[in-house]
Design a protein around this motif. Structure first.
Motif, PDB file in Angstrom:
ATOM      1  N   GLU A  42       0.823  -1.221   0.000  1.00  0.00           N
ATOM      2  CA  GLU A  42       0.000   0.000   0.000  1.00  0.00           C
ATOM      3  C   GLU A  42       0.853   1.266   0.000  1.00  0.00           C
ATOM      4  O   GLU A  42       0.393   2.314  -0.438  1.00  0.00           O
ATOM      5  CB  GLU A  42      -0.939   0.025   1.215  1.00  0.00           C
ATOM      6  CG  GLU A  42      -2.060  -0.980   1.154  1.00  0.00           C
ATOM      7  CD  GLU A  42      -1.691  -2.350   1.701  1.00  0.00           C
ATOM      8  OE1 GLU A  42      -2.600  -3.170   1.898  1.00  0.00           O
ATOM      9  OE2 GLU A  42      -0.488  -2.634   1.924  1.00  0.00           O
ATOM     10  N   PHE A  45       4.809   3.093  -4.386  1.00  0.00           N
ATOM     11  CA  PHE A  45       4.200   3.899  -5.438  1.00  0.00           C
ATOM     12  C   PHE A  45       5.112   3.953  -6.661  1.00  0.00           C
ATOM     13  O   PHE A  45       6.327   3.810  -6.554  1.00  0.00           O
ATOM     14  CB  PHE A  45       3.971   5.329  -4.936  1.00  0.00           C
ATOM     15  CG  PHE A  45       3.170   5.386  -3.676  1.00  0.00           C
ATOM     16  CD1 PHE A  45       1.786   5.414  -3.726  1.00  0.00           C
ATOM     17  CD2 PHE A  45       3.791   5.407  -2.434  1.00  0.00           C
ATOM     18  CE1 PHE A  45       1.036   5.456  -2.553  1.00  0.00           C
ATOM     19  CE2 PHE A  45       3.059   5.453  -1.263  1.00  0.00           C
ATOM     20  CZ  PHE A  45       1.669   5.479  -1.319  1.00  0.00           C
ATOM     21  N   HIS A  60       5.253  10.052   6.124  1.00  0.00           N
ATOM     22  CA  HIS A  60       4.002  10.719   5.804  1.00  0.00           C
ATOM     23  C   HIS A  60       3.802  11.953   6.669  1.00  0.00           C
ATOM     24  O   HIS A  60       4.361  12.070   7.757  1.00  0.00           O
ATOM     25  CB  HIS A  60       2.824   9.759   5.973  1.00  0.00           C
ATOM     26  CG  HIS A  60       2.689   9.232   7.370  1.00  0.00           C
ATOM     27  ND1 HIS A  60       3.428   8.163   7.822  1.00  0.00           N
ATOM     28  CD2 HIS A  60       1.931   9.629   8.403  1.00  0.00           C
ATOM     29  CE1 HIS A  60       3.120   7.926   9.089  1.00  0.00           C
ATOM     30  NE2 HIS A  60       2.207   8.808   9.469  1.00  0.00           N
ATOM     31  N   HIS A  71       1.969  10.947   1.665  1.00  0.00           N
ATOM     32  CA  HIS A  71       3.164  10.089   1.679  1.00  0.00           C
ATOM     33  C   HIS A  71       4.197  10.647   0.712  1.00  0.00           C
ATOM     34  O   HIS A  71       3.860  11.076  -0.391  1.00  0.00           O
ATOM     35  CB  HIS A  71       2.803   8.650   1.293  1.00  0.00           C
ATOM     36  CG  HIS A  71       2.191   7.900   2.420  1.00  0.00           C
ATOM     37  ND1 HIS A  71       2.901   6.998   3.176  1.00  0.00           N
ATOM     38  CD2 HIS A  71       0.946   7.926   2.937  1.00  0.00           C
ATOM     39  CE1 HIS A  71       2.111   6.491   4.108  1.00  0.00           C
ATOM     40  NE2 HIS A  71       0.911   7.035   3.974  1.00  0.00           N
ATOM     41  N   TYR A  87       1.432  10.315  -2.591  1.00  0.00           N
ATOM     42  CA  TYR A  87       0.049   9.958  -2.243  1.00  0.00           C
ATOM     43  C   TYR A  87      -0.531  11.028  -1.336  1.00  0.00           C
ATOM     44  O   TYR A  87       0.137  11.495  -0.411  1.00  0.00           O
ATOM     45  CB  TYR A  87       0.035   8.609  -1.507  1.00  0.00           C
ATOM     46  CG  TYR A  87      -1.313   8.199  -0.973  1.00  0.00           C
ATOM     47  CD1 TYR A  87      -2.238   7.568  -1.791  1.00  0.00           C
ATOM     48  CD2 TYR A  87      -1.659   8.441   0.342  1.00  0.00           C
ATOM     49  CE1 TYR A  87      -3.479   7.183  -1.300  1.00  0.00           C
ATOM     50  CE2 TYR A  87      -2.891   8.077   0.848  1.00  0.00           C
ATOM     51  CZ  TYR A  87      -3.796   7.453   0.015  1.00  0.00           C
ATOM     52  OH  TYR A  87      -5.024   7.070   0.504  1.00  0.00           O
ATOM     53  N   GLY A  89      -4.334  11.192   0.557  1.00  0.00           N
ATOM     54  CA  GLY A  89      -5.638  10.543   0.690  1.00  0.00           C
ATOM     55  C   GLY A  89      -5.824   9.945   2.054  1.00  0.00           C
ATOM     56  O   GLY A  89      -5.084  10.238   2.992  1.00  0.00           O
ATOM     57  N   LEU A  92      -3.501   4.896   4.920  1.00  0.00           N
ATOM     58  CA  LEU A  92      -3.292   3.610   4.261  1.00  0.00           C
ATOM     59  C   LEU A  92      -3.145   2.436   5.228  1.00  0.00           C
ATOM     60  O   LEU A  92      -3.307   1.292   4.832  1.00  0.00           O
ATOM     61  CB  LEU A  92      -2.028   3.666   3.385  1.00  0.00           C
ATOM     62  CG  LEU A  92      -2.075   4.629   2.208  1.00  0.00           C
ATOM     63  CD1 LEU A  92      -0.696   4.744   1.567  1.00  0.00           C
ATOM     64  CD2 LEU A  92      -3.095   4.174   1.196  1.00  0.00           C
TER      65      LEU A  92
END
Length: 95
Positions: A42, A45, A60, A71, A87, A89, A92
């Motif tokens: 997760e 990336f 993060h 992240h 990232y 959102g 995770l």
């Protein structure tokens, strides 16, 4: 031009890291070793500058301590001049 070798933080950078990257309620932190293992996929990336590579970004920033994460690649490689945000959102590492 800086009198410090590339990748060496000066006083200002050290002050920012000390203030925002350390302590129990640090705004920026790395995931625990267990979360790094449990949520590795997760937090891996595609590198935005090379889609053939992946980056493991367990560091993060907390936009809201309960809900959102940002992240990013950390530490920034010495010759790199940008911070890669990979990232933004929901958290995770929710079980």
């Amino acid at each position: 031009m800086s009198d410090r070798p590339a990748g060496i933080e000066g006083n200002v950078a050290q002050s920012i890291v000390k203030e925002h990257f350390h302590g129990d309620r640090a705004a920026f932190s790395g995931e625990s070793k267990s979360n790094q293992q449990d949520f590795e996929s997760e937090m891996t990336f595609t590198d935005p500058s090379d889609v053939k590579r992946t980056l493991f970004a367990h560091w993060h920033g907390k936009i809201s301590h309960k809900f959102y994460r940002l992240h990013f690649e950390w530490p920034v490689p010495a010759k790199q001049t940008v911070l890669k945000v990979l990232y933004i959102g929901p958290k995770l590492t929710k079980s």
